[in-house]
Motif scaffolding. Structure first.
Motif, PDB file in Angstrom:
ATOM      1  N   ARG A 145       1.106  -1.387   0.063  1.00 49.02           N
ATOM      2  CA  ARG A 145       0.027   0.538  -0.011  1.00 49.02           C
ATOM      3  C   ARG A 145       1.155   0.964  -0.314  1.00 49.02           C
ATOM      4  O   ARG A 145       0.597   2.537   0.087  1.00 49.02           O
ATOM      5  CB  ARG A 145      -0.228   0.291   0.893  1.00 49.02           C
ATOM      6  N   GLU A 146       2.125   1.429   0.772  1.00 50.28           N
ATOM      7  CA  GLU A 146       2.616   2.707   0.792  1.00 50.28           C
ATOM      8  C   GLU A 146       3.026   2.613  -0.420  1.00 50.28           C
ATOM      9  O   GLU A 146       4.008   3.757  -0.691  1.00 50.28           O
ATOM     10  CB  GLU A 146       3.602   1.805   1.740  1.00 50.28           C
ATOM     11  N   LYS A 147       3.893   1.665  -1.457  1.00 49.77           N
ATOM     12  CA  LYS A 147       4.478   1.267  -2.596  1.00 49.77           C
ATOM     13  C   LYS A 147       3.463   2.020  -3.248  1.00 49.77           C
ATOM     14  O   LYS A 147       3.935   3.307  -3.958  1.00 49.77           O
ATOM     15  CB  LYS A 147       4.855   0.147  -2.782  1.00 49.77           C
ATOM     16  N   ILE A 148       2.541   2.031  -3.732  1.00 44.77           N
ATOM     17  CA  ILE A 148       1.495   2.336  -4.488  1.00 44.77           C
ATOM     18  C   ILE A 148       1.215   4.246  -3.905  1.00 44.77           C
ATOM     19  O   ILE A 148       1.414   4.994  -4.800  1.00 44.77           O
ATOM     20  CB  ILE A 148      -0.141   2.027  -4.216  1.00 44.77           C
ATOM     21  N   VAL A 149       0.913   3.952  -2.782  1.00 41.72           N
ATOM     22  CA  VAL A 149       1.077   5.346  -2.430  1.00 41.72           C
ATOM     23  C   VAL A 149       2.117   6.489  -3.202  1.00 41.72           C
ATOM     24  O   VAL A 149       2.140   7.856  -2.928  1.00 41.72           O
ATOM     25  CB  VAL A 149       1.032   6.148  -0.716  1.00 41.72           C
ATOM     26  N   GLU A 150       3.007   6.198  -2.983  1.00 40.17           N
ATOM     27  CA  GLU A 150       4.188   6.676  -2.989  1.00 40.17           C
ATOM     28  C   GLU A 150       4.407   6.612  -4.821  1.00 40.17           C
ATOM     29  O   GLU A 150       4.915   8.007  -5.103  1.00 40.17           O
ATOM     30  CB  GLU A 150       5.697   5.701  -2.606  1.00 40.17           C
ATOM     31  N   GLY A 151       4.273   6.368  -4.713  1.00 42.87           N
ATOM     32  CA  GLY A 151       4.344   5.734  -6.699  1.00 42.87           C
ATOM     33  C   GLY A 151       3.591   7.477  -7.257  1.00 42.87           C
ATOM     34  O   GLY A 151       3.539   8.179  -7.913  1.00 42.87           O
ATOM     35  N   VAL A 152       1.910   7.016  -6.317  1.00 37.37           N
ATOM     36  CA  VAL A 152       1.486   7.956  -7.081  1.00 37.37           C
ATOM     37  C   VAL A 152       1.964   9.984  -6.455  1.00 37.37           C
ATOM     38  O   VAL A 152       1.880  10.821  -7.145  1.00 37.37           O
ATOM     39  CB  VAL A 152      -0.366   8.315  -6.006  1.00 37.37           C
ATOM     40  N   ARG A 153       2.883   9.740  -5.420  1.00 38.27           N
ATOM     41  CA  ARG A 153       3.530  10.473  -4.723  1.00 38.27           C
ATOM     42  C   ARG A 153       4.632  11.240  -5.396  1.00 38.27           C
ATOM     43  O   ARG A 153       4.903  12.339  -6.173  1.00 38.27           O
ATOM     44  CB  ARG A 153       3.919  11.050  -3.491  1.00 38.27           C
ATOM     45  N   MET A 154       5.226  10.654  -6.525  1.00 42.50           N
ATOM     46  CA  MET A 154       6.195   9.987  -7.355  1.00 42.50           C
ATOM     47  C   MET A 154       5.118  10.707  -8.777  1.00 42.50           C
ATOM     48  O   MET A 154       6.019  11.198  -9.529  1.00 42.50           O
ATOM     49  CB  MET A 154       7.042   9.661  -7.718  1.00 42.50           C
ATOM     50  N   GLY A 155       4.057  10.096  -8.923  1.00 43.47           N
ATOM     51  CA  GLY A 155       4.276  10.803 -10.393  1.00 43.47           C
ATOM     52  C   GLY A 155       4.018   9.555 -11.596  1.00 43.47           C
ATOM     53  O   GLY A 155       3.711  10.197 -12.607  1.00 43.47           O
ATOM     54  N   PHE A 156       3.772   8.377 -11.139  1.00 47.07           N
ATOM     55  CA  PHE A 156       4.180   7.362 -11.560  1.00 47.07           C
ATOM     56  C   PHE A 156       2.744   6.816 -12.221  1.00 47.07           C
ATOM     57  O   PHE A 156       2.352   6.090 -13.224  1.00 47.07           O
ATOM     58  CB  PHE A 156       4.525   6.225 -10.941  1.00 47.07           C
ATOM     59  N   THR A 157       2.801   6.834  -9.986  1.00 48.00           N
ATOM     60  CA  THR A 157       0.810   5.898 -10.827  1.00 48.00           C
ATOM     61  C   THR A 157      -0.443   7.025 -10.541  1.00 48.00           C
ATOM     62  O   THR A 157      -0.342   7.957 -10.255  1.00 48.00           O
ATOM     63  CB  THR A 157       0.715   5.365  -8.896  1.00 48.00           C
ATOM     64  N   SER A 158      -1.148   6.585 -11.154  1.00 47.62           N
ATOM     65  CA  SER A 158      -2.570   7.658 -11.098  1.00 47.62           C
ATOM     66  C   SER A 158      -3.111   7.765  -9.659  1.00 47.62           C
ATOM     67  O   SER A 158      -3.418   6.976  -8.955  1.00 47.62           O
ATOM     68  CB  SER A 158      -3.956   6.924 -11.687  1.00 47.62           C
ATOM     69  N   GLN A 159      -4.283   8.748  -9.486  1.00 46.52           N
ATOM     70  CA  GLN A 159      -5.008   8.247  -8.561  1.00 46.52           C
ATOM     71  C   GLN A 159      -6.140   7.408  -8.441  1.00 46.52           C
ATOM     72  O   GLN A 159      -6.299   6.469  -7.124  1.00 46.52           O
ATOM     73  CB  GLN A 159      -6.105   9.787  -7.895  1.00 46.52           C
ATOM     74  N   GLN A 160      -6.338   6.974  -9.244  1.00 44.15           N
ATOM     75  CA  GLN A 160      -7.424   5.933  -9.928  1.00 44.15           C
ATOM     76  C   GLN A 160      -6.900   4.596  -9.170  1.00 44.15           C
ATOM     77  O   GLN A 160      -7.027   3.555  -9.097  1.00 44.15           O
ATOM     78  CB  GLN A 160      -7.978   5.882 -11.083  1.00 44.15           C
ATOM     79  N   GLY A 161      -5.137   4.263  -9.229  1.00 43.56           N
ATOM     80  CA  GLY A 161      -4.604   3.341  -8.975  1.00 43.56           C
ATOM     81  C   GLY A 161      -4.892   3.148  -7.587  1.00 43.56           C
ATOM     82  O   GLY A 161      -4.855   1.638  -6.987  1.00 43.56           O
ATOM     83  N   LEU A 162      -5.107   3.872  -6.596  1.00 47.27           N
ATOM     84  CA  LEU A 162      -5.452   3.292  -5.431  1.00 47.27           C
ATOM     85  C   LEU A 162      -6.204   2.915  -5.248  1.00 47.27           C
ATOM     86  O   LEU A 162      -6.715   2.223  -4.270  1.00 47.27           O
ATOM     87  CB  LEU A 162      -5.602   5.087  -4.150  1.00 47.27           C
ATOM     88  N   VAL A 163      -7.434   3.187  -6.047  1.00 48.77           N
ATOM     89  CA  VAL A 163      -8.634   2.648  -5.738  1.00 48.77           C
ATOM     90  C   VAL A 163      -8.217   1.059  -6.178  1.00 48.77           C
ATOM     91  O   VAL A 163      -9.259   0.774  -5.818  1.00 48.77           O
ATOM     92  CB  VAL A 163      -9.763   3.191  -6.986  1.00 48.77           C
ATOM     93  N   ALA A 164      -7.934   1.090  -7.729  1.00 49.96           N
ATOM     94  CA  ALA A 164      -7.502  -0.170  -8.515  1.00 49.96           C
ATOM     95  C   ALA A 164      -6.745  -1.167  -7.039  1.00 49.96           C
ATOM     96  O   ALA A 164      -7.489  -2.300  -6.793  1.00 49.96           O
ATOM     97  CB  ALA A 164      -6.805  -0.435  -9.659  1.00 49.96           C
TER      98      ALA A 164
END
Ligand code: PTJ
Length: 256
Positions: A17-36
Motif C-alpha cells: 500500500r505504501e509503495k502505491i501511495v509513493e507511486g502517486v506522490r512521485m507521479g508514476f501512479t494515477s490516483q485511480q490506481g489507489l482504488v484499483a
C-alpha cells in the motif's frame, strides 16, 4: 512513507500500500490506481494472500507462452511501475520480452516518468513513448507503439482493464493477464489468467523462467497443451469459497 514494523501481521500488504501511495506522490501512479489497489487487496485477502496452486500452473504456462513467442511484450502501467519495477525489468531480461508503457489515464509526463523509472532499474529500451498506432478502442489505452504491443504475438497485461484485453485477444494475440479478481472481464477474456498478486506473480514467473529457459520447444509446447484456463479460474473461485468457509468455521460462524 509511514514506518511499518516488520512484525506487523499485515506487513506485506501494508508495504505494498505504501509503495502505491509513493507511486502517486512521485507521479508514476494515477490516483485511480489507489482504488484499483484496494480492490486487489480485497481479492488477495480472499485467496489467502498467497500463490494458490492453480495460479502457479498459470504462471508456468505464461512463461512457456513467452519463451515460445516471436515478439513478446510486457505492458507496464502506473500500478506495476510503483509496485514491481525491478521484477518487470528482470522478467523482460530473462525472457527476452520487450517492455512497453501503456496507460489508461495517459499523459506524456507519466509515460516518460515510468520509462525513466524502468531505465533506472536497468532496462535498456522501454517502448510506449512513440504511440504511433491505435487499437480500435475509444480511450487512451488504445495508444500503442507499432513495434511493440501492436505487432506483438504474446502480451503480458498485469492489472488491465477488460476492453483492451478483449481487443488484444480479438486481434489474435495471446493475452496473459495478472488479475486478483477471477471474474473480471480481463480474467475471463485472457488466454492465461493468473489470479495472484502481481508482486508474487512476477517473482514466480522469474523463478519459472530460470527453470524452463533451457527446455526444448516440444516440452514448452506440452506445458501449453496441458493448460486449461477455465479450470484455473474455477479453481481460484473454489479456493475463495474454501477460504471463506474455513475462516467462518474458525470463528464459530456456521457455513451454510
Ligand atoms: O496506470 P494506468 O493509468 O494505466 O491505470 C491503471 C489502473 C490499474 C488504475 C487501471 O488499469 C484500472 O482502473 O484498472 P481496474 O479496472 O481497476 O482493474 C484493476 C484490476 O486489477 C482489478 O480487477 C483488481 O482486482 C486487480 N488488482 C489490483 N491490484 C492488484 C490486482 N491484481 C493483481 N495484483 C495487484 N496488486
Amino acid at each position: 512513507m509511514t514506518e511499518i514494523p516488520i512484525d506487523h501481521p499485515r506487513y506485506e500488504s501494508l508495504i505494498t500500500r505504501e509503495k502505491i501511495v509513493e507511486g502517486v506522490r512521485m507521479g508514476f501512479t494515477s490516483q485511480q490506481g489507489l482504488v484499483a489497489q484496494g480492490r486487489g487487496e480485497a481479492f488477495d485477502y480472499l485467496i489467502g494472500e498467497k500463490t494458490i496452486e492453480s495460479a502457479a500452473v498459470a504462471e508456468r504456462a505464461a512463461v512457456a507462452y513467452i519463451l515460445l513467442a516471436k515478439r513478446p511484450i510486457i505492458s507496464v502501467n502506473g500500478n506495476t511501475a510503483a509496485l514491481v519495477p525491478e521484477s518487470l525489468v528482470a522478467l523482460a531480461d530473462f525472457t527476452g520480452a520487450a517492455l512497453e508503457v501503456n496507460l489508461f489515464h495517459r499523459s506524456d509526463a507519466r509515460v516518460h516518468k515510468i520509462i525513466e523509472l524502468l531505465k533506472s532499474h536497468g532496462a535498456v529500451k522501454v517502448l510506449g513513448g512513440k504511440g504511433d498506432k491505435r487499437l480500435d478502442l475509444s480511450h487512451d489505452r488504445a495508444i500503442v507503439d507499432e513495434e511493440g504491443i501492436f505487432s506483438a504475438d504474446v502480451v503480458l497485461v498485469p492489472l488491465e482493464d477488460g476492453d483492451r484485453c478483449q481487443k488484444l485477444a480479438e486481434m489474435g494475440k495471446t493475452v496473459i493477464a495478472i488479475d486478483l479478481n477471477p471474474l473480471s472481464r480481463t480474467s475471463l477474456s485472457a488466454t492465461v489468467t493468473i489470479v495472484d498478486n502481481v508482486t508474487r506473480a512476477l517473482q514466480n514467473m522469474i523463478h519459472f523462467t530460470k527453470e524452463m529457459k533451457q527446455d526444448s520447444r516440444q516440452s514448452l509446447e506440452e506445458v501449453i497443451e496441458a493448460y486449461d484456463n477455465n479450470e484455473v479460474i474455477a479453481d481460484a473461485l473454489y479456493a475463495i469459497q474454501e477460504r471463506l468457509k474455513q475462516q467462518s468455521e474458525e470463528r464459530g460462524i456456521r457455513w451454510i
